[in-house]
Design a protein around this motif. Sequence first.
Motif, PDB file in Angstrom:
ATOM      1  N   GLY A  31       0.844  -1.139   0.128  1.00 51.03           N
ATOM      2  CA  GLY A  31      -0.023  -0.065  -0.039  1.00 51.03           C
ATOM      3  C   GLY A  31       0.845   1.207  -0.082  1.00 51.03           C
ATOM      4  N   VAL A  32       0.177   2.366   0.328  1.00 48.43           N
ATOM      5  CA  VAL A  32       0.996   3.683   0.269  1.00 48.43           C
ATOM      6  C   VAL A  32       0.720   4.505   1.752  1.00 48.43           C
ATOM      7  CG1 VAL A  32       0.681   3.851  -2.168  1.00 48.43           C
ATOM      8  CG2 VAL A  32      -1.173   4.840  -0.586  1.00 48.43           C
ATOM      9  N   ALA A  33       1.685   5.411   1.928  1.00 41.47           N
ATOM     10  CA  ALA A  33       1.703   6.146   3.165  1.00 41.47           C
ATOM     11  C   ALA A  33       2.073   7.557   2.607  1.00 41.47           C
ATOM     12  CB  ALA A  33       2.372   5.593   4.187  1.00 41.47           C
ATOM     13  N   SER A  34       1.944   8.649   3.518  1.00 45.05           N
ATOM     14  CA  SER A  34       2.466   9.973   3.117  1.00 45.05           C
ATOM     15  C   SER A  34       3.763  10.136   4.049  1.00 45.05           C
ATOM     16  CB  SER A  34       1.306  11.142   3.393  1.00 45.05           C
ATOM     17  OG  SER A  34       1.296  10.872   4.762  1.00 45.05           O
ATOM     18  N   VAL A  35       4.574  11.266   3.433  1.00 47.40           N
ATOM     19  CA  VAL A  35       5.542  11.513   4.462  1.00 47.40           C
ATOM     20  C   VAL A  35       5.061  11.896   5.709  1.00 47.40           C
ATOM     21  CG1 VAL A  35       7.293  13.454   4.602  1.00 47.40           C
ATOM     22  CG2 VAL A  35       6.869  12.261   2.261  1.00 47.40           C
ATOM     23  N   ASN A  39       6.812  11.029   9.273  1.00 50.02           N
ATOM     24  CA  ASN A  39       7.315  11.918  10.133  1.00 50.02           C
ATOM     25  C   ASN A  39       6.704  11.711  11.731  1.00 50.02           C
ATOM     26  OD1 ASN A  39       8.872  13.493   8.264  1.00 50.02           O
ATOM     27  ND2 ASN A  39       7.147  14.902   7.996  1.00 50.02           N
ATOM     28  N   GLU A  40       5.601  11.182  11.556  1.00 52.33           N
ATOM     29  CA  GLU A  40       4.728  10.987  12.740  1.00 52.33           C
ATOM     30  C   GLU A  40       5.414   9.735  13.409  1.00 52.33           C
ATOM     31  OE1 GLU A  40       0.687  10.822  12.123  1.00 52.33           O
ATOM     32  OE2 GLU A  40       0.280  12.957  11.830  1.00 52.33           O
ATOM     33  N   PHE A  41       5.937   8.765  12.592  1.00 52.87           N
ATOM     34  CA  PHE A  41       6.293   7.629  13.012  1.00 52.87           C
ATOM     35  C   PHE A  41       7.613   7.866  13.820  1.00 52.87           C
ATOM     36  CE2 PHE A  41       9.629   4.267  12.756  1.00 52.87           C
ATOM     37  CZ  PHE A  41       8.925   3.167  13.522  1.00 52.87           C
ATOM     38  N   LEU A  71       3.940   9.122  -0.485  1.00 54.24           N
ATOM     39  CA  LEU A  71       3.412  10.588  -1.039  1.00 54.24           C
ATOM     40  C   LEU A  71       3.858  11.884  -0.409  1.00 54.24           C
ATOM     41  CD1 LEU A  71      -0.268   9.402  -1.756  1.00 54.24           C
ATOM     42  CD2 LEU A  71       1.737   9.187  -3.378  1.00 54.24           C
ATOM     43  N   PRO A  72       4.109  12.874  -1.078  1.00 54.36           N
ATOM     44  CA  PRO A  72       4.398  14.110  -0.332  1.00 54.36           C
ATOM     45  C   PRO A  72       3.151  14.664   0.103  1.00 54.36           C
ATOM     46  CG  PRO A  72       4.340  14.462  -2.878  1.00 54.36           C
ATOM     47  CD  PRO A  72       4.341  13.089  -2.502  1.00 54.36           C
TER      48      PRO A  72
END
Length: 134
Positions: A31-35, A39-41, A71-72
């Motif tokens: 799947g996908v995630a965002s920056v 950052n939160e991780f 994704l940005p």
Amino acid sequence: MKAFFDTNILIYTATSDAKRQQAVDCLSRGGVASVQVLNEFAHVARRKLRHEWPQIELALGLFHTAFDDVLPITLHTHDAALALARDHGLAFYDALIVASAIEAGCDTLFTEDMQHDRKFGRLAIVNPFLESAA
């Protein structure tokens, strides 16, 4: 199914919590995630989990490999999140996650932080830790 992952799924993979294996299994589907999620991780892993930087960097590298895309956050994403927060009563950072998932063309957002089965157009919120979500 095209999935987007919220930060809490990533966090569970870095803990000894009972939900860890479910989170690992969920991520293994791709799947996908965002920056923002990365950052939160990093923030939570350092501040709350008290992981050292090399451990955090290793985990982030594994996530980079596991995700189909990261994704940005763009001005368009920001504007969409503002509208979602306003129109749907979401907290802004949750709205940013939803906006990113929609922008990515996902139909599933894996999170335990929002209402299971809630829909935003074709995007459905799925809590992978609920028995009915398995």
